[in-house]
Every structure is written in structure tokens, then in C-alpha cells.
Write a protein that holds these residues in place. Structure first.
Motif, PDB file in Angstrom:
ATOM      1  N   ALA A   1     -12.021   3.623   8.596  1.00  0.00           N
ATOM      2  CA  ALA A   1     -10.609   3.790   8.983  1.00  0.00           C
ATOM      3  C   ALA A   1      -9.730   2.589   8.642  1.00  0.00           C
ATOM      4  O   ALA A   1      -8.586   2.519   9.082  1.00  0.00           O
ATOM      5  CB  ALA A   1     -10.485   4.113  10.469  1.00  0.00           C
ATOM      6  N   LYS A   2     -10.223   1.642   7.833  1.00  0.00           N
ATOM      7  CA  LYS A   2      -9.450   0.454   7.491  1.00  0.00           C
ATOM      8  C   LYS A   2      -8.735   0.638   6.152  1.00  0.00           C
ATOM      9  O   LYS A   2      -9.234   1.304   5.247  1.00  0.00           O
ATOM     10  CB  LYS A   2     -10.346  -0.786   7.432  1.00  0.00           C
ATOM     11  CG  LYS A   2     -10.971  -1.144   8.768  1.00  0.00           C
ATOM     12  CD  LYS A   2      -9.900  -1.504   9.793  1.00  0.00           C
ATOM     13  CE  LYS A   2     -10.530  -1.953  11.104  1.00  0.00           C
ATOM     14  NZ  LYS A   2      -9.499  -2.263  12.116  1.00  0.00           N
ATOM     15  N   GLU A   3      -7.569  -0.003   6.044  1.00  0.00           N
ATOM     16  CA  GLU A   3      -6.758   0.111   4.835  1.00  0.00           C
ATOM     17  C   GLU A   3      -6.972  -1.049   3.871  1.00  0.00           C
ATOM     18  O   GLU A   3      -6.502  -0.998   2.729  1.00  0.00           O
ATOM     19  CB  GLU A   3      -5.274   0.178   5.210  1.00  0.00           C
ATOM     20  CG  GLU A   3      -4.917   1.371   6.073  1.00  0.00           C
ATOM     21  CD  GLU A   3      -3.490   1.327   6.560  1.00  0.00           C
ATOM     22  OE1 GLU A   3      -2.704   0.505   6.024  1.00  0.00           O
ATOM     23  OE2 GLU A   3      -3.134   2.092   7.470  1.00  0.00           O
ATOM     24  N   VAL A   4      -7.632  -2.111   4.312  1.00  0.00           N
ATOM     25  CA  VAL A   4      -7.867  -3.269   3.458  1.00  0.00           C
ATOM     26  C   VAL A   4      -9.364  -3.410   3.207  1.00  0.00           C
ATOM     27  O   VAL A   4     -10.173  -3.024   4.044  1.00  0.00           O
ATOM     28  CB  VAL A   4      -7.305  -4.564   4.086  1.00  0.00           C
ATOM     29  CG1 VAL A   4      -5.801  -4.485   4.202  1.00  0.00           C
ATOM     30  CG2 VAL A   4      -7.927  -4.821   5.441  1.00  0.00           C
TER      31      VAL A   4
ATOM     32  N   LEU B   1      -3.866  -2.818  -5.060  1.00  0.00           N
ATOM     33  CA  LEU B   1      -2.850  -3.203  -6.041  1.00  0.00           C
ATOM     34  C   LEU B   1      -2.139  -4.485  -5.609  1.00  0.00           C
ATOM     35  O   LEU B   1      -1.862  -5.364  -6.430  1.00  0.00           O
ATOM     36  CB  LEU B   1      -1.833  -2.071  -6.218  1.00  0.00           C
ATOM     37  CG  LEU B   1      -2.310  -0.848  -7.007  1.00  0.00           C
ATOM     38  CD1 LEU B   1      -1.248   0.240  -6.997  1.00  0.00           C
ATOM     39  CD2 LEU B   1      -2.652  -1.235  -8.447  1.00  0.00           C
ATOM     40  N   THR B   2      -1.862  -4.593  -4.319  1.00  0.00           N
ATOM     41  CA  THR B   2      -1.248  -5.818  -3.793  1.00  0.00           C
ATOM     42  C   THR B   2      -2.158  -7.019  -4.029  1.00  0.00           C
ATOM     43  O   THR B   2      -1.710  -8.096  -4.433  1.00  0.00           O
ATOM     44  CB  THR B   2      -0.960  -5.672  -2.291  1.00  0.00           C
ATOM     45  OG1 THR B   2      -0.013  -4.628  -2.097  1.00  0.00           O
ATOM     46  CG2 THR B   2      -0.405  -6.969  -1.714  1.00  0.00           C
ATOM     47  N   LEU B   3      -3.433  -6.824  -3.788  1.00  0.00           N
ATOM     48  CA  LEU B   3      -4.421  -7.888  -3.994  1.00  0.00           C
ATOM     49  C   LEU B   3      -4.464  -8.298  -5.465  1.00  0.00           C
ATOM     50  O   LEU B   3      -4.470  -9.489  -5.795  1.00  0.00           O
ATOM     51  CB  LEU B   3      -5.790  -7.397  -3.532  1.00  0.00           C
ATOM     52  CG  LEU B   3      -6.928  -8.414  -3.438  1.00  0.00           C
ATOM     53  CD1 LEU B   3      -6.584  -9.533  -2.469  1.00  0.00           C
ATOM     54  CD2 LEU B   3      -8.213  -7.732  -3.020  1.00  0.00           C
ATOM     55  N   LEU B   4      -4.461  -7.324  -6.364  1.00  0.00           N
ATOM     56  CA  LEU B   4      -4.504  -7.615  -7.804  1.00  0.00           C
ATOM     57  C   LEU B   4      -3.235  -8.350  -8.256  1.00  0.00           C
ATOM     58  O   LEU B   4      -3.309  -9.310  -9.027  1.00  0.00           O
ATOM     59  CB  LEU B   4      -4.662  -6.305  -8.584  1.00  0.00           C
ATOM     60  CG  LEU B   4      -6.051  -5.669  -8.519  1.00  0.00           C
ATOM     61  CD1 LEU B   4      -5.981  -4.209  -8.940  1.00  0.00           C
ATOM     62  CD2 LEU B   4      -7.035  -6.425  -9.400  1.00  0.00           C
ATOM     63  N   LYS B   5      -2.095  -7.899  -7.753  1.00  0.00           N
ATOM     64  CA  LYS B   5      -0.841  -8.544  -8.143  1.00  0.00           C
ATOM     65  C   LYS B   5      -0.774  -9.978  -7.623  1.00  0.00           C
ATOM     66  O   LYS B   5      -0.202 -10.848  -8.273  1.00  0.00           O
ATOM     67  CB  LYS B   5       0.350  -7.734  -7.611  1.00  0.00           C
ATOM     68  CG  LYS B   5       0.552  -6.413  -8.334  1.00  0.00           C
ATOM     69  CD  LYS B   5       1.674  -5.598  -7.704  1.00  0.00           C
ATOM     70  CE  LYS B   5       1.842  -4.251  -8.384  1.00  0.00           C
ATOM     71  NZ  LYS B   5       2.890  -3.428  -7.743  1.00  0.00           N
TER      72      LYS B   5
ATOM     73  N   ARG C   1       7.410 -10.801  -2.650  1.00  0.00           N
ATOM     74  CA  ARG C   1       6.259 -10.117  -2.059  1.00  0.00           C
ATOM     75  C   ARG C   1       4.952 -10.674  -2.627  1.00  0.00           C
ATOM     76  O   ARG C   1       4.005 -10.968  -1.888  1.00  0.00           O
ATOM     77  CB  ARG C   1       6.339  -8.611  -2.338  1.00  0.00           C
ATOM     78  CG  ARG C   1       5.262  -7.790  -1.659  1.00  0.00           C
ATOM     79  CD  ARG C   1       5.311  -6.351  -2.113  1.00  0.00           C
ATOM     80  NE  ARG C   1       4.947  -6.244  -3.516  1.00  0.00           N
ATOM     81  CZ  ARG C   1       3.701  -6.276  -3.967  1.00  0.00           C
ATOM     82  NH1 ARG C   1       2.693  -6.401  -3.114  1.00  0.00           N
ATOM     83  NH2 ARG C   1       3.445  -6.177  -5.244  1.00  0.00           N
ATOM     84  N   ILE C   2       4.900 -10.853  -3.942  1.00  0.00           N
ATOM     85  CA  ILE C   2       3.693 -11.357  -4.591  1.00  0.00           C
ATOM     86  C   ILE C   2       3.392 -12.785  -4.148  1.00  0.00           C
ATOM     87  O   ILE C   2       2.233 -13.175  -3.991  1.00  0.00           O
ATOM     88  CB  ILE C   2       3.844 -11.266  -6.120  1.00  0.00           C
ATOM     89  CG1 ILE C   2       3.848  -9.785  -6.555  1.00  0.00           C
ATOM     90  CG2 ILE C   2       2.733 -12.022  -6.837  1.00  0.00           C
ATOM     91  CD1 ILE C   2       4.177  -9.575  -8.004  1.00  0.00           C
ATOM     92  N   SER C   3       4.433 -13.582  -3.931  1.00  0.00           N
ATOM     93  CA  SER C   3       4.238 -15.000  -3.597  1.00  0.00           C
ATOM     94  C   SER C   3       3.856 -15.237  -2.135  1.00  0.00           C
ATOM     95  O   SER C   3       3.408 -16.324  -1.779  1.00  0.00           O
ATOM     96  CB  SER C   3       5.512 -15.794  -3.913  1.00  0.00           C
ATOM     97  OG  SER C   3       6.548 -15.468  -3.005  1.00  0.00           O
TER      98      SER C   3
END
Length: 277
Positions: free
Chosen positions: A28-31, A80-84, A150-152
Motif C-alpha cells: 500500500a506504499k507509493e514510494v 519519475l520524481t526520483l529519476l528526475k 520541484r527537482i531541486s
């Protein structure tokens, strides 16, 4: 016959050029879970020059297929956030596939809670400096500014010490309201993602406004700080990790009245103070 052989050889070479990587999630986790994040951090060191071509999210068979598809979609966005955050390139024609539980599942449920992405190795472009023509810098749009901030954010939180304040400039609110404009929502999602990635992190949320010469009028800044507080709380962040306060216009970056729109934007900000890491 030679043409057919050449065609299949070309297709095979293209497929060979693509590789895949999988991250796994707890129930149930999103990360991604701690083991996958550690593995990813080690892997990305030797995989800097990659372009993400396709990404797919999956869930186990618990809950409804619709709920699982929503969760799988959130898992894709977190990866995707992690990759960016690692400056990986995302293809302009990125293919996203959300499967929920409607795929051939492993008997081991933990193997079904995953995100898999396809990528290729890309060469850094060679820039001939003699041929460069100086152009007038293009003014960034609000969406571009928000994406860059956001990326920074992950690096800012990683490098911050207890007591430091991290300024988030582009959480914008509707006029005279605590409602956040849709364009700024990725920054809230990123803040939530950072809190989920760092379970020991405790913060204070500070709201600031511009343009108001009355230092006693702090109501709007309180409501805006509370809005962010409630967003994090409603998405599962424990209350003991959160606090908030509105400063009104008592701590301006630039004196009030501001001289221009840039000074107003700088004064109208959200700050996050690190309480515990």
C-alpha cells in the motif's frame, strides 16, 4: 531475403539497446521501499547518461483493480520524481502503463508491488563552442520555474541542517485566499514525497505574505501555512512531525511597499524549517 535479414537484425539491435530496471514497494506504499532505494542509489552512480523510454506500475491482488490502478499510477510518479532528481532524461514520447493487478501475477505478492522502466544509454552531445550564437535568454514560464524548483527540493532537504529554513518560492495561492493554484500542486506532491522518503524528518511550515504594511494582520499567512499542514496530514504524515505558523508581512525579504513584482514574489513565500532529521 537479405533485406528481411537486415530488417530483423536492425530490430534486434534496437531491442538490445534498451535495458530495464525495477523498484519494489511495500504493501500500500507509493514510494519504493528502503532496499530498492538503496539499490537505486548505487545503480544510478554508473548509469548517469540514460533516457527513460517506458515505465509501468503494478500492484498486488489486494483491494479493487481500480484502487490498485490509482496506487500504481502514484508509484509511477514517485519513480519519475526520483529519476528526475538524479537528472535522468525523460523521453518526450514516454510511454506510461498502469496495470494495477490486471497482469500475470507472481505467487509472491512482494514481487507484484513494483515499477519497471525501460531506458537506453545516451551519449552526451558534443558542443562546438566556436559555432554557438549568443541568444537572448528565454524567459521561463511559471510551469518551468515550478518544475525546476520541484527537482531541486530533494537536494535542498538533503543538504539542510537542523534549524535551516528552506524557501519554496513557487507555491502560489489564489488572490486573497489559501487555495493553491493547480500549477503549484507538483511542489506540494514533492514535499509529501520528501516527507515519505525521510520518516524521521520533522518540520515547521511558515507562511509569509507581501504588500501588507500592517504587521498585526497575520490571518491569511496562517491559513496558507495551515493549508500545507493539512495537505501533509491528510496524506498520511504524522501530526508529531508537523507544525505551522503565519508571519504575515513581519519578515519580508524586501522592505514594504515593494518596488516591483519580483520583490513581491520574494516576500510572498513559504518556508520550511528543519526541526529534526
Amino acid at each position: 531475403m537479405k533485406l528481411v535479414v537486415f530488417f530483423f537484425s536492425l530490430c534486434f539491435s534496437f531491442l538490445q539497446a534498451q535495458e530495464s530496471k525495477t523498484l519494489y514497494f511495500d504493501f500500500a506504499k507509493e514510494v519504493p521501499n528502503a532496499i530498492s532505494l538503496k539499490n537505486f542509489d548505487e545503480w544510478i552512480v554508473s548509469n548517469q547518461n540514460i533516457e527513460i523510454l517506458q515505465i509501468a506500475g503494478y500492484c498486488d491482488s489486494v483491494d479493487t483493480n481500480l484502487s490498485n490502478k490509482k496506487l500504481a499510477s502514484k508509484r509511477i510518479q514517485s519513480v519519475l520524481t526520483l529519476l528526475k532528481s538524479k537528472n535522468s532524461r525523460i523521453s518526450n514520447s514516454l510511454i506510461q502503463e498502469v496495470f494495477g493487478e490486471d497482469f500475470k501475477q507472481s505467487k509472491i505478492q512482494a514481487e507484484n508491488r513494483k515499477v519497471t522502466f525501460l531506458y537506453k544509454i545516451v551519449d552526451e552531445p558534443i558542443i562546438e563552442t566556436e559555432l554557438l550564437i549568443e541568444e537572448k535568454p528565454k524567459e521561463e514560464s511559471l510551469v518551468e520555474k515550478i518544475e525546476k524548483e520541484r527537482i531541486s527540493l530533494i537536494d535542498k532537504f538533503e543538504n539542510a541542517k537542523i534549524g535551516d529554513r528552506i524557501v519554496i518560492n513557487n507555491i502560489h495561492f489564489q488572490f486573497n485566499s489559501e487555495n493553491i493554484i493547480p500549477e503549484s500542486e507538483p511542489l506540494l506532491e514533492q514535499l509529501l514525497f520528501i516527507m515519505e522518503l525521510n520518516p524521521d524528518l520533522e518540520i515547521k511550515i511558515f507562511g509569509h505574505i507581501c504588500c501588507n504594511p500592517d504587521p498585526k494582520d497575520t490571518k491569511l499567512s496562517y491559513r496558507r501555512a495551515l493549508k500545507i499542514f493539512n495537505y501533509l496530514r491528510d496524506n498520511g504524515i504524522q501530526l508529531r512531525r508537523l507544525a505551522y505558523k503565519g508571519f504575515g508581512s513581519n519578515e519580508p525579504v524586501y522592505p514594504i511597499p515593494e518596488k516591483n513584482e519580483e520583490e513581491k514574489i520574494a516576500n510572498r513565500r513559504v518556508e520550511i524549517e528543519i526541526v529534526k532529521k
